[in-house]
Design a protein around this motif. Structure first.
Motif, PDB file in Angstrom:
ATOM      1  N   LEU A  92       0.389  -5.358   4.405  1.00 48.51           N
ATOM      2  CA  LEU A  92       0.516  -5.769   3.013  1.00 48.51           C
ATOM      3  C   LEU A  92       0.501  -7.296   2.901  1.00 48.51           C
ATOM      4  CD1 LEU A  92       3.285  -3.213   2.083  1.00 48.51           C
ATOM      5  CD2 LEU A  92       0.958  -3.232   1.145  1.00 48.51           C
ATOM      6  N   PRO A  93       0.241  -7.838   1.707  1.00 53.21           N
ATOM      7  CA  PRO A  93       0.221  -9.300   1.538  1.00 53.21           C
ATOM      8  C   PRO A  93       1.496  -9.996   1.999  1.00 53.21           C
ATOM      9  CG  PRO A  93      -0.773  -8.253  -0.364  1.00 53.21           C
ATOM     10  CD  PRO A  93      -0.208  -7.145   0.493  1.00 53.21           C
ATOM     11  N   ASP A  94       2.645  -9.307   1.917  1.00 55.79           N
ATOM     12  CA  ASP A  94       3.916  -9.925   2.346  1.00 55.79           C
ATOM     13  C   ASP A  94       4.174  -9.753   3.847  1.00 55.79           C
ATOM     14  OD1 ASP A  94       4.612  -7.243   2.593  1.00 55.79           O
ATOM     15  OD2 ASP A  94       6.261  -7.320   1.147  1.00 55.79           O
ATOM     16  N   GLY A  95       3.213  -9.179   4.575  1.00 49.40           N
ATOM     17  CA  GLY A  95       3.360  -9.004   6.016  1.00 49.40           C
ATOM     18  C   GLY A  95       3.957  -7.672   6.434  1.00 49.40           C
ATOM     19  N   GLN A  96       4.464  -6.898   5.484  1.00 40.75           N
ATOM     20  CA  GLN A  96       5.008  -5.578   5.798  1.00 40.75           C
ATOM     21  C   GLN A  96       3.869  -4.624   6.165  1.00 40.75           C
ATOM     22  OE1 GLN A  96       8.628  -6.093   5.881  1.00 40.75           O
ATOM     23  NE2 GLN A  96       8.814  -4.311   4.558  1.00 40.75           N
ATOM     24  N   LEU A  97       4.184  -3.592   6.929  1.00 38.98           N
ATOM     25  CA  LEU A  97       3.206  -2.580   7.334  1.00 38.98           C
ATOM     26  C   LEU A  97       3.395  -1.320   6.495  1.00 38.98           C
ATOM     27  CD1 LEU A  97       3.570  -2.876  11.213  1.00 38.98           C
ATOM     28  CD2 LEU A  97       2.094  -4.195   9.683  1.00 38.98           C
ATOM     29  N   VAL A  98       2.287  -0.682   6.152  1.00 38.92           N
ATOM     30  CA  VAL A  98       2.322   0.548   5.364  1.00 38.92           C
ATOM     31  C   VAL A  98       2.595   1.726   6.295  1.00 38.92           C
ATOM     32  CG1 VAL A  98       1.020   2.087   3.842  1.00 38.92           C
ATOM     33  CG2 VAL A  98       0.702  -0.402   3.687  1.00 38.92           C
ATOM     34  N   PHE A  99       3.618   2.498   5.948  1.00 39.75           N
ATOM     35  CA  PHE A  99       3.967   3.707   6.689  1.00 39.75           C
ATOM     36  C   PHE A  99       3.999   4.900   5.757  1.00 39.75           C
ATOM     37  CE2 PHE A  99       5.256   0.815   9.955  1.00 39.75           C
ATOM     38  CZ  PHE A  99       5.173   1.547  11.128  1.00 39.75           C
ATOM     39  N   GLU A 100       3.900   6.073   6.371  1.00 37.85           N
ATOM     40  CA  GLU A 100       4.025   7.334   5.651  1.00 37.85           C
ATOM     41  C   GLU A 100       5.139   8.144   6.293  1.00 37.85           C
ATOM     42  OE1 GLU A 100       0.332   9.272   6.359  1.00 37.85           O
ATOM     43  OE2 GLU A 100      -0.805   7.860   5.143  1.00 37.85           O
ATOM     44  N   ARG A 101       5.771   8.939   5.478  1.00 38.79           N
ATOM     45  CA  ARG A 101       6.721   9.924   5.985  1.00 38.79           C
ATOM     46  C   ARG A 101       6.196  11.270   5.533  1.00 38.79           C
ATOM     47  NH1 ARG A 101      11.169  12.462   4.008  1.00 38.79           N
ATOM     48  NH2 ARG A 101      12.620  13.170   5.606  1.00 38.79           N
ATOM     49  N   GLN A 102       5.883  12.131   6.518  1.00 33.39           N
ATOM     50  CA  GLN A 102       5.382  13.451   6.144  1.00 33.39           C
ATOM     51  C   GLN A 102       5.871  14.520   7.097  1.00 33.39           C
ATOM     52  OE1 GLN A 102       1.055  14.303   6.348  1.00 33.39           O
ATOM     53  NE2 GLN A 102       0.841  12.307   7.315  1.00 33.39           N
ATOM     54  N   PHE A 103       5.954  15.730   6.571  1.00 31.86           N
ATOM     55  CA  PHE A 103       6.433  16.882   7.320  1.00 31.86           C
ATOM     56  C   PHE A 103       5.332  17.363   8.246  1.00 31.86           C
ATOM     57  CE2 PHE A 103       7.565  21.339   7.975  1.00 31.86           C
ATOM     58  CZ  PHE A 103       8.938  21.239   8.199  1.00 31.86           C
ATOM     59  N   ARG A 104       5.675  17.554   9.508  1.00 25.95           N
ATOM     60  CA  ARG A 104       4.736  18.065  10.501  1.00 25.95           C
ATOM     61  C   ARG A 104       5.203  19.445  10.934  1.00 25.95           C
ATOM     62  NH1 ARG A 104      -0.101  15.692  10.081  1.00 25.95           N
ATOM     63  NH2 ARG A 104       0.002  13.423  10.294  1.00 25.95           N
TER      64      ARG A 104
END
Length: 196
Positions: free
Chosen positions: A59-71
Protein backbone atom coordinates in the motif's frame (compact mmCIF):
# COMPACT_ATOMS: atom_id res chain seq x y z
CA UNK A 1 27.44 -28.84 -13.21
CA UNK A 2 28.27 -29.27 -16.87
CA UNK A 3 26.85 -31.85 -19.17
CA UNK A 4 25.13 -32.50 -22.42
CA UNK A 5 21.42 -32.39 -23.19
CA UNK A 6 21.36 -36.20 -23.00
CA UNK A 7 22.92 -36.33 -19.50
CA UNK A 8 20.44 -37.50 -16.88
CA UNK A 9 20.30 -36.63 -13.22
CA UNK A 10 21.51 -39.79 -11.41
CA UNK A 11 18.52 -39.46 -9.05
CA UNK A 12 15.91 -39.19 -11.82
CA UNK A 13 12.95 -41.55 -11.75
CA UNK A 14 11.62 -42.50 -15.20
CA UNK A 15 7.86 -42.73 -15.84
CA UNK A 16 6.93 -46.14 -17.28
CA UNK A 17 3.17 -45.65 -17.32
CA UNK A 18 0.62 -43.33 -15.78
CA UNK A 19 -3.05 -43.63 -14.86
CA UNK A 20 -5.60 -41.16 -13.48
CA UNK A 21 -7.03 -42.11 -10.09
CA UNK A 22 -9.33 -39.13 -9.52
CA UNK A 23 -10.29 -36.20 -11.75
CA UNK A 24 -11.80 -33.35 -9.73
CA UNK A 25 -12.71 -29.80 -10.64
CA UNK A 26 -9.40 -28.43 -9.35
CA UNK A 27 -7.19 -31.38 -8.52
CA UNK A 28 -6.28 -34.48 -10.51
CA UNK A 29 -4.71 -37.49 -8.76
CA UNK A 30 -2.38 -39.75 -10.75
CA UNK A 31 -0.58 -43.02 -10.07
CA UNK A 32 2.60 -43.65 -12.07
CA UNK A 33 4.79 -46.71 -12.32
CA UNK A 34 8.42 -45.56 -12.36
CA UNK A 35 11.90 -46.94 -12.82
CA UNK A 36 14.14 -45.98 -9.89
CA UNK A 37 17.84 -45.01 -10.21
CA UNK A 38 18.93 -48.56 -9.28
CA UNK A 39 16.75 -50.08 -12.04
CA UNK A 40 13.98 -51.37 -9.77
CA UNK A 41 10.36 -50.27 -10.14
CA UNK A 42 7.97 -48.50 -7.80
CA UNK A 43 4.79 -46.40 -7.82
CA UNK A 44 4.30 -42.68 -7.26
CA UNK A 45 0.94 -41.12 -6.43
CA UNK A 46 0.65 -37.37 -6.84
CA UNK A 47 -1.69 -34.46 -7.41
CA UNK A 48 -1.62 -32.43 -10.61
CA UNK A 49 -2.42 -28.76 -9.99
CA UNK A 50 -2.82 -25.95 -12.54
CA UNK A 51 -0.45 -23.65 -10.65
CA UNK A 52 -1.09 -20.41 -8.81
CA UNK A 53 0.22 -16.93 -8.07
CA UNK A 54 0.81 -15.07 -4.82
CA UNK A 55 1.14 -11.28 -4.58
CA UNK A 56 3.06 -9.20 -2.06
CA UNK A 57 1.03 -6.00 -2.51
CA UNK A 58 2.39 -2.82 -0.89
CA UNK A 59 0.00 0.00 0.00
CA UNK A 60 1.10 3.66 -0.37
CA UNK A 61 1.80 3.81 3.39
CA UNK A 62 4.11 0.77 3.17
CA UNK A 63 1.65 -1.68 4.73
CA UNK A 64 1.12 -5.06 3.04
CA UNK A 65 -2.30 -6.30 1.92
CA UNK A 66 -3.39 -9.52 3.63
CA UNK A 67 -6.48 -11.69 3.52
CA UNK A 68 -8.07 -13.79 6.20
CA UNK A 69 -10.05 -16.69 4.82
CA UNK A 70 -11.38 -20.05 5.92
CA UNK A 71 -9.51 -23.04 4.51
CA UNK A 72 -11.77 -26.10 4.65
CA UNK A 73 -9.14 -28.90 4.70
CA UNK A 74 -7.80 -27.59 8.03
CA UNK A 75 -11.18 -26.27 9.24
CA UNK A 76 -9.90 -22.81 10.24
CA UNK A 77 -9.25 -19.31 8.93
CA UNK A 78 -5.72 -18.38 7.84
CA UNK A 79 -3.89 -15.11 7.35
CA UNK A 80 -2.50 -15.09 3.79
CA UNK A 81 -1.22 -12.89 1.02
CA UNK A 82 -3.56 -12.52 -1.98
CA UNK A 83 -3.26 -15.54 -4.24
CA UNK A 84 -5.15 -17.65 -6.72
CA UNK A 85 -5.18 -20.37 -9.35
CA UNK A 86 -3.84 -19.82 -12.86
CA UNK A 87 -6.55 -20.40 -15.48
CA UNK A 88 -5.71 -22.66 -18.48
CA UNK A 89 -3.50 -20.74 -20.92
CA UNK A 90 -3.40 -17.66 -18.69
CA UNK A 91 -0.25 -15.55 -18.48
CA UNK A 92 1.07 -15.48 -14.90
CA UNK A 93 1.16 -11.67 -14.66
CA UNK A 94 -2.40 -11.48 -16.00
CA UNK A 95 -3.40 -13.97 -13.30
CA UNK A 96 -1.64 -11.95 -10.58
CA UNK A 97 -3.39 -8.74 -11.67
CA UNK A 98 -6.75 -10.53 -11.82
CA UNK A 99 -6.43 -12.19 -8.43
CA UNK A 100 -5.31 -8.98 -6.70
CA UNK A 101 -8.26 -7.09 -8.18
CA UNK A 102 -10.89 -9.78 -7.60
CA UNK A 103 -9.92 -10.60 -4.02
CA UNK A 104 -8.79 -7.25 -2.61
CA UNK A 105 -10.18 -4.59 -4.91
CA UNK A 106 -6.71 -3.19 -5.62
CA UNK A 107 -4.93 -2.59 -8.90
CA UNK A 108 -1.18 -2.03 -8.98
CA UNK A 109 0.84 0.24 -11.24
CA UNK A 110 4.23 -1.47 -10.76
CA UNK A 111 4.90 -5.22 -10.80
CA UNK A 112 8.01 -7.32 -10.21
CA UNK A 113 8.39 -11.05 -10.62
CA UNK A 114 10.25 -12.56 -7.65
CA UNK A 115 10.40 -16.22 -8.63
CA UNK A 116 8.61 -19.50 -8.09
CA UNK A 117 8.05 -21.81 -5.14
CA UNK A 118 6.88 -25.43 -5.01
CA UNK A 119 4.74 -25.88 -1.88
CA UNK A 120 4.32 -29.65 -1.71
CA UNK A 121 7.03 -31.41 -3.72
CA UNK A 122 6.39 -34.81 -2.14
CA UNK A 123 2.87 -35.21 -3.54
CA UNK A 124 2.02 -32.44 -6.02
CA UNK A 125 3.38 -30.68 -9.11
CA UNK A 126 1.92 -27.35 -7.94
CA UNK A 127 3.99 -24.25 -8.54
CA UNK A 128 3.28 -20.78 -7.16
CA UNK A 129 4.61 -17.74 -9.02
CA UNK A 130 5.57 -14.88 -6.68
CA UNK A 131 4.89 -11.23 -7.55
CA UNK A 132 5.64 -7.90 -5.85
CA UNK A 133 3.15 -5.09 -6.55
CA UNK A 134 3.34 -1.36 -5.75
CA UNK A 135 1.43 1.77 -6.70
CA UNK A 136 -1.87 0.37 -5.44
CA UNK A 137 -5.22 2.05 -5.95
CA UNK A 138 -8.61 0.82 -4.71
CA UNK A 139 -11.03 0.04 -7.55
CA UNK A 140 -13.45 -2.41 -5.89
CA UNK A 141 -13.24 -6.19 -5.50
CA UNK A 142 -14.96 -8.86 -7.59
CA UNK A 143 -14.97 -11.96 -5.41
CA UNK A 144 -15.74 -15.29 -7.02
CA UNK A 145 -19.07 -16.87 -6.14
CA UNK A 146 -18.74 -18.69 -2.82
CA UNK A 147 -15.56 -16.80 -1.88
CA UNK A 148 -15.57 -15.06 1.51
CA UNK A 149 -12.63 -13.23 3.01
CA UNK A 150 -11.56 -10.26 5.12
CA UNK A 151 -8.95 -7.75 3.92
CA UNK A 152 -6.45 -6.28 6.36
CA UNK A 153 -2.97 -4.81 6.32
CA UNK A 154 0.25 -5.43 8.25
CA UNK A 155 3.66 -3.81 8.15
CA UNK A 156 6.54 -5.95 6.93
CA UNK A 157 7.83 -6.18 10.51
CA UNK A 158 4.40 -7.22 11.82
CA UNK A 159 4.11 -9.85 9.09
CA UNK A 160 7.57 -11.24 9.81
CA UNK A 161 6.80 -11.33 13.55
CA UNK A 162 3.53 -13.14 12.82
CA UNK A 163 5.49 -15.84 10.98
CA UNK A 164 7.88 -16.30 13.92
CA UNK A 165 4.96 -16.32 16.40
CA UNK A 166 3.10 -18.97 14.42
CA UNK A 167 0.19 -16.66 13.53
CA UNK A 168 1.05 -16.93 9.82
CA UNK A 169 1.65 -20.58 8.89
CA UNK A 170 0.64 -20.57 5.21
CA UNK A 171 3.64 -21.76 3.17
CA UNK A 172 3.15 -19.56 0.11
CA UNK A 173 2.80 -16.48 2.31
CA UNK A 174 5.97 -17.28 4.25
CA UNK A 175 7.95 -17.96 1.05
CA UNK A 176 6.69 -14.81 -0.68
CA UNK A 177 7.47 -12.65 2.36
CA UNK A 178 10.97 -14.10 2.53
CA UNK A 179 11.54 -13.29 -1.15
CA UNK A 180 10.11 -9.76 -0.77
CA UNK A 181 11.75 -8.66 2.50
CA UNK A 182 14.91 -7.32 0.82
CA UNK A 183 12.77 -5.11 -1.45
CA UNK A 184 10.60 -4.04 1.46
CA UNK A 185 13.69 -3.05 3.42
CA UNK A 186 15.28 -1.11 0.56
CA UNK A 187 17.60 -3.80 -0.74
CA UNK A 188 17.29 -5.99 -3.79
CA UNK A 189 16.65 -9.65 -4.54
CA UNK A 190 19.02 -10.06 -7.45
CA UNK A 191 17.51 -10.40 -10.91
CA UNK A 192 13.92 -9.22 -10.53
CA UNK A 193 12.47 -8.11 -13.87
CA UNK A 194 10.02 -5.22 -13.58
CA UNK A 195 6.66 -5.37 -15.33
CA UNK A 196 4.84 -2.23 -16.45
Amino acid sequence: MSGTASARDPLEEIELDSEPVFQGGLLKVWRDRVRLPDGSESYREYVRHPGAVVVVAVLPDGQLVFERQFRYPLRKAFLELPAGKIDPGEDILTCARRELREETGYEAENWRYLGVMHPCIGYSDERIEIFFAQGLSQVGHELDEGEFLEILSLSADEAEAAVHQGTITDGKTIAALFRALPLLRGGHTGEVPAFA
